[in-house]
Design a protein around this motif. Sequence first.
Motif, PDB file in Angstrom:
ATOM      1  N   ASN A 251      -7.705 -32.972  13.581  1.00 43.12           N
ATOM      2  CA  ASN A 251      -9.158 -33.104  13.711  1.00 43.12           C
ATOM      3  C   ASN A 251      -9.891 -32.881  12.396  1.00 43.12           C
ATOM      4  O   ASN A 251     -11.118 -32.901  12.349  1.00 43.12           O
ATOM      5  N   GLU A 252      -9.154 -32.643  11.316  1.00 40.77           N
ATOM      6  CA  GLU A 252      -9.769 -32.539   9.993  1.00 40.77           C
ATOM      7  C   GLU A 252      -9.978 -33.939   9.413  1.00 40.77           C
ATOM      8  O   GLU A 252      -9.178 -34.845   9.637  1.00 40.77           O
ATOM      9  N   THR A 253     -11.037 -34.118   8.648  1.00 40.30           N
ATOM     10  CA  THR A 253     -11.342 -35.423   8.075  1.00 40.30           C
ATOM     11  C   THR A 253     -10.369 -35.772   6.953  1.00 40.30           C
ATOM     12  O   THR A 253      -9.754 -34.886   6.346  1.00 40.30           O
ATOM     13  N   ASP A 254     -10.255 -37.053   6.674  1.00 35.85           N
ATOM     14  CA  ASP A 254      -9.399 -37.486   5.561  1.00 35.85           C
ATOM     15  C   ASP A 254      -9.882 -36.890   4.239  1.00 35.85           C
ATOM     16  O   ASP A 254      -9.078 -36.535   3.372  1.00 35.85           O
ATOM     17  N   THR A 256     -11.325 -34.026   3.779  1.00 34.48           N
ATOM     18  CA  THR A 256     -10.901 -32.630   3.714  1.00 34.48           C
ATOM     19  C   THR A 256      -9.429 -32.519   3.356  1.00 34.48           C
ATOM     20  O   THR A 256      -9.040 -31.713   2.499  1.00 34.48           O
ATOM     21  N   LEU A 257      -8.606 -33.335   3.982  1.00 32.20           N
ATOM     22  CA  LEU A 257      -7.174 -33.307   3.691  1.00 32.20           C
ATOM     23  C   LEU A 257      -6.904 -33.652   2.229  1.00 32.20           C
ATOM     24  O   LEU A 257      -6.020 -33.072   1.603  1.00 32.20           O
ATOM     25  N   ARG A 258      -7.704 -34.569   1.681  1.00 25.53           N
ATOM     26  CA  ARG A 258      -7.523 -34.924   0.270  1.00 25.53           C
ATOM     27  C   ARG A 258      -7.961 -33.784  -0.641  1.00 25.53           C
ATOM     28  O   ARG A 258      -7.310 -33.500  -1.651  1.00 25.53           O
ATOM     29  N   ARG A 259      -9.066 -33.136  -0.301  1.00 25.96           N
ATOM     30  CA  ARG A 259      -9.537 -32.024  -1.147  1.00 25.96           C
ATOM     31  C   ARG A 259      -8.505 -30.902  -1.217  1.00 25.96           C
ATOM     32  O   ARG A 259      -8.307 -30.291  -2.263  1.00 25.96           O
ATOM     33  N   TYR A 260      -7.864 -30.639  -0.094  1.00 28.17           N
ATOM     34  CA  TYR A 260      -6.846 -29.589  -0.056  1.00 28.17           C
ATOM     35  C   TYR A 260      -5.477 -30.083  -0.539  1.00 28.17           C
ATOM     36  O   TYR A 260      -4.540 -29.298  -0.628  1.00 28.17           O
ATOM     37  N   ARG A 261      -5.359 -31.366  -0.832  1.00 28.17           N
ATOM     38  CA  ARG A 261      -4.087 -31.976  -1.247  1.00 28.17           C
ATOM     39  C   ARG A 261      -3.001 -31.764  -0.185  1.00 28.17           C
ATOM     40  O   ARG A 261      -1.825 -31.519  -0.512  1.00 28.17           O
ATOM     41  N   VAL A 262      -3.386 -31.851   1.084  1.00 20.74           N
ATOM     42  CA  VAL A 262      -2.414 -31.671   2.163  1.00 20.74           C
ATOM     43  C   VAL A 262      -1.356 -32.764   2.082  1.00 20.74           C
ATOM     44  O   VAL A 262      -1.660 -33.943   1.970  1.00 20.74           O
ATOM     45  N   GLY A 263      -0.115 -32.358   2.117  1.00 19.33           N
ATOM     46  CA  GLY A 263       0.993 -33.308   2.044  1.00 19.33           C
ATOM     47  C   GLY A 263       1.528 -33.515   0.654  1.00 19.33           C
ATOM     48  O   GLY A 263       2.617 -34.069   0.485  1.00 19.33           O
ATOM     49  N   LEU A 281      -5.571 -24.699   3.921  1.00 18.87           N
ATOM     50  CA  LEU A 281      -6.409 -25.203   5.007  1.00 18.87           C
ATOM     51  C   LEU A 281      -6.169 -24.412   6.285  1.00 18.87           C
ATOM     52  O   LEU A 281      -7.106 -24.078   7.008  1.00 18.87           O
ATOM     53  N   LEU A 282      -4.915 -24.092   6.566  1.00 23.36           N
ATOM     54  CA  LEU A 282      -4.623 -23.247   7.722  1.00 23.36           C
ATOM     55  C   LEU A 282      -5.257 -21.866   7.554  1.00 23.36           C
ATOM     56  O   LEU A 282      -5.756 -21.278   8.526  1.00 23.36           O
ATOM     57  N   ALA A 283      -5.250 -21.342   6.337  1.00 23.19           N
ATOM     58  CA  ALA A 283      -5.865 -20.034   6.082  1.00 23.19           C
ATOM     59  C   ALA A 283      -7.347 -20.069   6.413  1.00 23.19           C
ATOM     60  O   ALA A 283      -7.886 -19.125   7.007  1.00 23.19           O
ATOM     61  N   ARG A 284      -8.015 -21.141   6.025  1.00 21.72           N
ATOM     62  CA  ARG A 284      -9.443 -21.262   6.358  1.00 21.72           C
ATOM     63  C   ARG A 284      -9.656 -21.279   7.858  1.00 21.72           C
ATOM     64  O   ARG A 284     -10.536 -20.601   8.397  1.00 21.72           O
ATOM     65  N   ARG A 285      -8.827 -22.049   8.575  1.00 19.10           N
ATOM     66  CA  ARG A 285      -8.963 -22.154  10.026  1.00 19.10           C
ATOM     67  C   ARG A 285      -8.647 -20.821  10.711  1.00 19.10           C
ATOM     68  O   ARG A 285      -9.318 -20.424  11.668  1.00 19.10           O
ATOM     69  N   LEU A 286      -7.636 -20.117  10.224  1.00 13.14           N
ATOM     70  CA  LEU A 286      -7.289 -18.819  10.789  1.00 13.14           C
ATOM     71  C   LEU A 286      -8.397 -17.797  10.539  1.00 13.14           C
ATOM     72  O   LEU A 286      -8.715 -16.978  11.414  1.00 13.14           O
ATOM     73  N   ALA A 287      -8.994 -17.847   9.348  1.00 18.18           N
ATOM     74  CA  ALA A 287     -10.097 -16.935   9.042  1.00 18.18           C
ATOM     75  C   ALA A 287     -11.289 -17.214   9.957  1.00 18.18           C
ATOM     76  O   ALA A 287     -11.924 -16.284  10.474  1.00 18.18           O
ATOM     77  N   GLU A 288     -11.596 -18.487  10.159  1.00 17.67           N
ATOM     78  CA  GLU A 288     -12.698 -18.852  11.047  1.00 17.67           C
ATOM     79  C   GLU A 288     -12.452 -18.378  12.482  1.00 17.67           C
ATOM     80  O   GLU A 288     -13.394 -18.017  13.194  1.00 17.67           O
ATOM     81  N   ALA A 289     -11.175 -18.381  12.878  1.00 10.82           N
ATOM     82  CA  ALA A 289     -10.823 -18.014  14.249  1.00 10.82           C
ATOM     83  C   ALA A 289     -10.759 -16.507  14.462  1.00 10.82           C
ATOM     84  O   ALA A 289     -10.597 -16.059  15.601  1.00 10.82           O
TER      85      ALA A 289
END
Length: 442
Positions: A251-254, A256-263, A281-289
Amino acid sequence: MISRRTMLQTASCGFGFLSLKALLQQSAAASPAAATPIQTRAKRIIFLCMSGGPAQMDTFDYKPQTGNKRHPGSVFEFKQRGESGLWVSELMPETAKHADRLCVINGMYCDTGNHAQSFLQLHTGEKLRKRPCMGSWISYGLGSENADLPSFVSLNAAKPSVYSSEFLPTRFAGTPIGTNGEDMSQATIRDISGSHLPPQAKRRQLDFVQSMNRAHLSNRDGDATLEGVIESMELAFRMQITAPHLLDLSNETDATLRRYRVGKKLSVGTCRPTDFGRQCLLARRLAEAGVRFIEVNHGGWDQHKNHRRDLKANCETVDAPIAALLEDLAARGLLEDTLLVWGGEFGRPGLVPEDGKDETGHNHKGFTFWLAGGGVKQGHIHGRTSETGDRAVEGKVHFRDLHATILHLMGLEHDRLTYVHGGRTHRLTGPEEANVVNEILA
């Protein structure tokens, strides 16, 4: 769930700061002195652990070349960045854009230049014996913000010492997601889901098992291990709903994935291939949660030979994801109460260009950490190493002082956060003197 801060405040009314086990059982106090409430500046921590020892003089501690044949210095270009004028290496161009958010500690030091012992001391305060790690101490002290998630998560964990609760109750141990060098796109919380039974049947099954566990516990008063098993099973059941969604980045935008260099993965020399962007990116999501302590691990900084090549590759791997994490936390209003900590178990001596060699060793007498958010000064440098960068000479900060400061920012007093084990009172900062670094507090 009652938070540990609530327990601390309750305990301060005449009983002192009790260990969790003692508090629940109304037995002996872990510390006889009353705890004094202090200001809470951070609610959660993201520890960006650079395992192996980042070269401080080629990242954040600028040492100009002087022409002296035996004078080490920075071998990459530095520039002053932002309004604060912090010196940041050309190897960290994206992080450099956030220079005015960083609090750089250039006077770090620790007890040993051996990886295993220093890494253990960084995480637990003890360099020789197994002890609870920093994340477990903070979970023990504050509890969880989200009852459906663990309070402590370790991403791409290098070794169990990174997330062990040791003699603290097992519910305060970290939950590992991925191991060092694993493809993080496949990493998950093991055994978190299963389709063998519908949810209602799983609940009935768990209730039956837990009834037997509690009956067993009634005959084993104060069995912290069994208590931990009971609580862990309940948490695991709740996580079956929450955790899979949290780890799903679809559910993350393309953008966002590019900014984080996911992959994006790099494998050069000693650098292990890793999807560091996914971790951030997972760290950000875990912190938000509402996860209280998140450790993000990146190995491969133990660069002896091919220093320039391998350091450049490592920095390229972590630079953009860290910048994206800083950007997102700030944009979402999370940076002010989220403390980021960046660093490794020690640093590196500088290269001597005239030697014609491209290799370095270990330097535990003077190296760099940086912090951001969570109540620390912005665009600030604390401490200084010598002209050759071989040792800290001003504003010296030991790992004990760093731990004391982190606990202070989280609203905990390091000498009150204690636990009785084996007839002794233990704390993260150990029996030696530790001081909060007040000079870096905003």
